[in-house]
Design a protein around this motif. Structure first.
Motif, PDB file in Angstrom:
ATOM      1  N   SER A  14      -8.453  -5.249   7.376  1.00  0.00           N
ATOM      2  CA  SER A  14      -9.108  -3.946   7.454  1.00  0.00           C
ATOM      3  C   SER A  14      -8.124  -2.776   7.371  1.00  0.00           C
ATOM      4  O   SER A  14      -8.481  -1.685   6.938  1.00  0.00           O
ATOM      5  CB  SER A  14      -9.919  -3.836   8.756  1.00  0.00           C
ATOM      6  OG  SER A  14      -9.066  -3.970   9.888  1.00  0.00           O
ATOM      7  N   GLN A  18      -8.670  -1.015   1.893  1.00  0.00           N
ATOM      8  CA  GLN A  18      -9.130   0.189   1.196  1.00  0.00           C
ATOM      9  C   GLN A  18      -8.075   0.682   0.208  1.00  0.00           C
ATOM     10  O   GLN A  18      -8.389   0.996  -0.937  1.00  0.00           O
ATOM     11  CB  GLN A  18      -9.467   1.296   2.198  1.00  0.00           C
ATOM     12  CG  GLN A  18      -9.935   2.579   1.513  1.00  0.00           C
ATOM     13  CD  GLN A  18     -10.323   3.666   2.510  1.00  0.00           C
ATOM     14  OE1 GLN A  18     -10.466   3.407   3.706  1.00  0.00           O
ATOM     15  NE2 GLN A  18     -10.496   4.884   2.026  1.00  0.00           N
ATOM     16  N   LYS A  19      -6.840   0.742   0.646  1.00  0.00           N
ATOM     17  CA  LYS A  19      -5.762   1.195  -0.240  1.00  0.00           C
ATOM     18  C   LYS A  19      -5.582   0.256  -1.423  1.00  0.00           C
ATOM     19  O   LYS A  19      -5.377   0.697  -2.560  1.00  0.00           O
ATOM     20  CB  LYS A  19      -4.454   1.315   0.535  1.00  0.00           C
ATOM     21  CG  LYS A  19      -3.283   1.844  -0.304  1.00  0.00           C
ATOM     22  CD  LYS A  19      -2.043   2.013   0.540  1.00  0.00           C
ATOM     23  CE  LYS A  19      -0.898   2.612  -0.292  1.00  0.00           C
ATOM     24  NZ  LYS A  19      -0.522   1.789  -1.430  1.00  0.00           N
ATOM     25  N   VAL A  21      -7.817  -1.722  -2.892  1.00  0.00           N
ATOM     26  CA  VAL A  21      -8.926  -1.536  -3.838  1.00  0.00           C
ATOM     27  C   VAL A  21      -8.757  -0.228  -4.601  1.00  0.00           C
ATOM     28  O   VAL A  21      -8.894  -0.185  -5.841  1.00  0.00           O
ATOM     29  CB  VAL A  21     -10.278  -1.578  -3.105  1.00  0.00           C
ATOM     30  CG1 VAL A  21     -11.408  -1.192  -4.053  1.00  0.00           C
ATOM     31  CG2 VAL A  21     -10.531  -2.968  -2.517  1.00  0.00           C
ATOM     32  N   GLU A  22      -8.459   0.840  -3.898  1.00  0.00           N
ATOM     33  CA  GLU A  22      -8.316   2.145  -4.552  1.00  0.00           C
ATOM     34  C   GLU A  22      -7.144   2.164  -5.525  1.00  0.00           C
ATOM     35  O   GLU A  22      -7.222   2.774  -6.601  1.00  0.00           O
ATOM     36  CB  GLU A  22      -8.151   3.236  -3.493  1.00  0.00           C
ATOM     37  CG  GLU A  22      -9.435   3.481  -2.698  1.00  0.00           C
ATOM     38  CD  GLU A  22      -9.249   4.503  -1.587  1.00  0.00           C
ATOM     39  OE1 GLU A  22      -8.074   4.852  -1.304  1.00  0.00           O
ATOM     40  OE2 GLU A  22     -10.258   4.931  -1.000  1.00  0.00           O
ATOM     41  N   THR A  44     -13.548  -5.988   7.346  1.00  0.00           N
ATOM     42  CA  THR A  44     -12.887  -5.908   6.039  1.00  0.00           C
ATOM     43  C   THR A  44     -13.902  -5.757   4.912  1.00  0.00           C
ATOM     44  O   THR A  44     -13.706  -4.964   3.980  1.00  0.00           O
ATOM     45  CB  THR A  44     -12.024  -7.165   5.798  1.00  0.00           C
ATOM     46  OG1 THR A  44     -10.956  -7.195   6.750  1.00  0.00           O
ATOM     47  CG2 THR A  44     -11.438  -7.175   4.395  1.00  0.00           C
ATOM     48  N   ILE A  47     -15.442  -2.185   4.613  1.00  0.00           N
ATOM     49  CA  ILE A  47     -14.448  -1.225   4.107  1.00  0.00           C
ATOM     50  C   ILE A  47     -14.256  -1.415   2.608  1.00  0.00           C
ATOM     51  O   ILE A  47     -14.163  -0.444   1.845  1.00  0.00           O
ATOM     52  CB  ILE A  47     -13.110  -1.396   4.854  1.00  0.00           C
ATOM     53  CG1 ILE A  47     -13.292  -1.058   6.334  1.00  0.00           C
ATOM     54  CG2 ILE A  47     -12.026  -0.514   4.234  1.00  0.00           C
ATOM     55  CD1 ILE A  47     -12.081  -1.371   7.189  1.00  0.00           C
ATOM     56  N   ALA A  48     -14.211  -2.681   2.162  1.00  0.00           N
ATOM     57  CA  ALA A  48     -14.042  -2.970   0.737  1.00  0.00           C
ATOM     58  C   ALA A  48     -15.233  -2.445  -0.072  1.00  0.00           C
ATOM     59  O   ALA A  48     -15.062  -1.895  -1.171  1.00  0.00           O
ATOM     60  CB  ALA A  48     -13.858  -4.463   0.526  1.00  0.00           C
ATOM     61  N   LYS A  49     -16.444  -2.605   0.459  1.00  0.00           N
ATOM     62  CA  LYS A  49     -17.634  -2.094  -0.234  1.00  0.00           C
ATOM     63  C   LYS A  49     -17.572  -0.580  -0.377  1.00  0.00           C
ATOM     64  O   LYS A  49     -17.850  -0.021  -1.441  1.00  0.00           O
ATOM     65  CB  LYS A  49     -18.895  -2.488   0.540  1.00  0.00           C
ATOM     66  CG  LYS A  49     -19.264  -3.957   0.444  1.00  0.00           C
ATOM     67  CD  LYS A  49     -20.490  -4.252   1.304  1.00  0.00           C
ATOM     68  CE  LYS A  49     -20.812  -5.745   1.316  1.00  0.00           C
ATOM     69  NZ  LYS A  49     -21.954  -6.055   2.213  1.00  0.00           N
ATOM     70  N   GLU A  50     -17.184   0.087   0.692  1.00  0.00           N
ATOM     71  CA  GLU A  50     -17.092   1.547   0.657  1.00  0.00           C
ATOM     72  C   GLU A  50     -16.032   2.023  -0.328  1.00  0.00           C
ATOM     73  O   GLU A  50     -16.159   3.106  -0.920  1.00  0.00           O
ATOM     74  CB  GLU A  50     -16.786   2.070   2.055  1.00  0.00           C
ATOM     75  CG  GLU A  50     -17.926   1.869   3.044  1.00  0.00           C
ATOM     76  CD  GLU A  50     -17.547   2.272   4.455  1.00  0.00           C
ATOM     77  OE1 GLU A  50     -16.399   2.764   4.637  1.00  0.00           O
ATOM     78  OE2 GLU A  50     -18.375   2.097   5.374  1.00  0.00           O
ATOM     79  N   ALA A  51     -14.990   1.207  -0.530  1.00  0.00           N
ATOM     80  CA  ALA A  51     -13.924   1.575  -1.463  1.00  0.00           C
ATOM     81  C   ALA A  51     -14.313   1.327  -2.920  1.00  0.00           C
ATOM     82  O   ALA A  51     -13.600   1.737  -3.833  1.00  0.00           O
ATOM     83  CB  ALA A  51     -12.648   0.807  -1.127  1.00  0.00           C
TER      84      ALA A  51
END
Length: 315
Positions: A14, A18-19, A21-22, A44, A47-51
């Motif tokens: 977690s 995010q970083k 994926v971005e 995790t 957070i991945a979905k939101e990214a």
């Protein structure tokens, strides 16, 4: 069928997912990014979905199990696999992809060991283990892969769909490297800048238990892929022991006409029989391995046809 698929196996990442994926969305805007969550308990997946990643799940624990699921599920012309811990730079991906499309590579290895790994990684036993595994496999399988344990790789469709995943855990990288060497696949190395995990991010790799599993995997696969070498060496050892213990018995017999150590004589005879059995076992398995490689080449033709059909549908 995707043009490029970025595959990220994750377990409790977690702090970094995010970083990761971005970064890949920025460097590879045309790629589809898949995060496979492996029973994370720290959110995790959300957070991945939101990214912006497509999140899927594998409930059997272990990196090998996750990669097996990924390779079964995803169809793509080029695959990038990376870790979710932000230790691998997304900026190296375009060069790895170029190797797949322009140089017809089957596997491209993100080589950490030729750059910053030994200074960035603070775990001395990990450094020693990586060096040991690399030298062992390159020597035993006559290959020149610069980094056997890296989690940053690119693959062709042919490699992914012809690779039988047997490992359950972190020994999966070793299995990939040996598969490529045994099947005469084209492997390229791309030097990457490795960075250690950020503070608060914990490695899931256990230095000793996972290291032992990796070494056991090397031994098992050497027996499977190089049976004549493996059983030939065993045969030589047994034969030398048999002859070595037999010589004094023969000397005593020529002098006295008696055999004073009958149990030793019997053991020597059985040892020589075992040596002969090991030799012919290696010979038979070598012949079977050659037939399997021939069948594998024919299987590649079927996979190529299927790839072309999927590519046609995508276009």
């Amino acid at each position: 069928m995707d043009k490029i698929a970025v595959l990220i196996p994750c377990y409790n990442e977690s702090r970094t997912i995010q970083k990761v994926v971005e970064d890949f969305k920025r460097v590879l805007p045309e790629a589809v990014i898949y995060v496979y969550d492996n029973n994370s308990t720290d959110g995790t997946d959300e957070i991945a979905k939101e990214a912006g990643a497509m999140v899927r799940y594998e409930y059997k624990q272990g990196k090998g199990n996750v990669i097996r699921r990924m390779f079964r599920d995803i169809d793509a012309e080029c695959y990038i696999i990376t870790d979710g811990d932000d230790t691998y730079p997304a900026e190296a991906a375009p060069e790895m992809i170029r190797m797949i499309f322009e140089k017809n590579a089957d596997m491209v290895v993100g080589d950490r060991l030729s750059s910053t790994y030994f200074t960035e990684n603070k775990r001395a036993f990990h450094n020693f283990g990586n060096t040991l595994v690399r030298k062992s496999i390159n020597m035993l399988f006559d290959t020149d892969i610069k980094d056997m344990m890296t989690g940053y790789r690119a693959f062709s469709y042919l490699f992914v769909k012809s690779f039988p995943v047997l490992s359950k855990g972190f020994e999966i990288e070793t299995e990939m490297s040996i598969h490529a060497a045994d099947k005469n696949m084209q492997v390229e190395n791309v030097v990457i800048e490795y960075r250690d995990r950020p503070e608060g991010s914990v490695s899931k790799l256990n230095t000793f238990s996972d290291g032992f599993r990796v070494l056991r995997t090397i031994a098992r696969m050497y027996q499977t892929f190089k049976p004549m070498n493996f059983f030939g060496l065993l045969s030589v050892i047994l034969a030398v022991l048999s002859v070595g213990f037999m010589i004094p018995i023969i000397i005593d017999y020529t002098k006295t006409g008696l055999v004073p150590h009958f149990p030793t004589l019997i053991v020597c005879g059985f040892a020589m029989l075992a040596a002969m059995q090991a030799f012919f076992s290696g010979l038979i398995l070598k012949t079977m391995g050659q037939k399997n490689r021939q069948d594998f080449e024919m299987e590649l033709q079927t996979i190529r046809i299927h790839r072309d059909e999927l590519s046609g549908e995508r276009k």
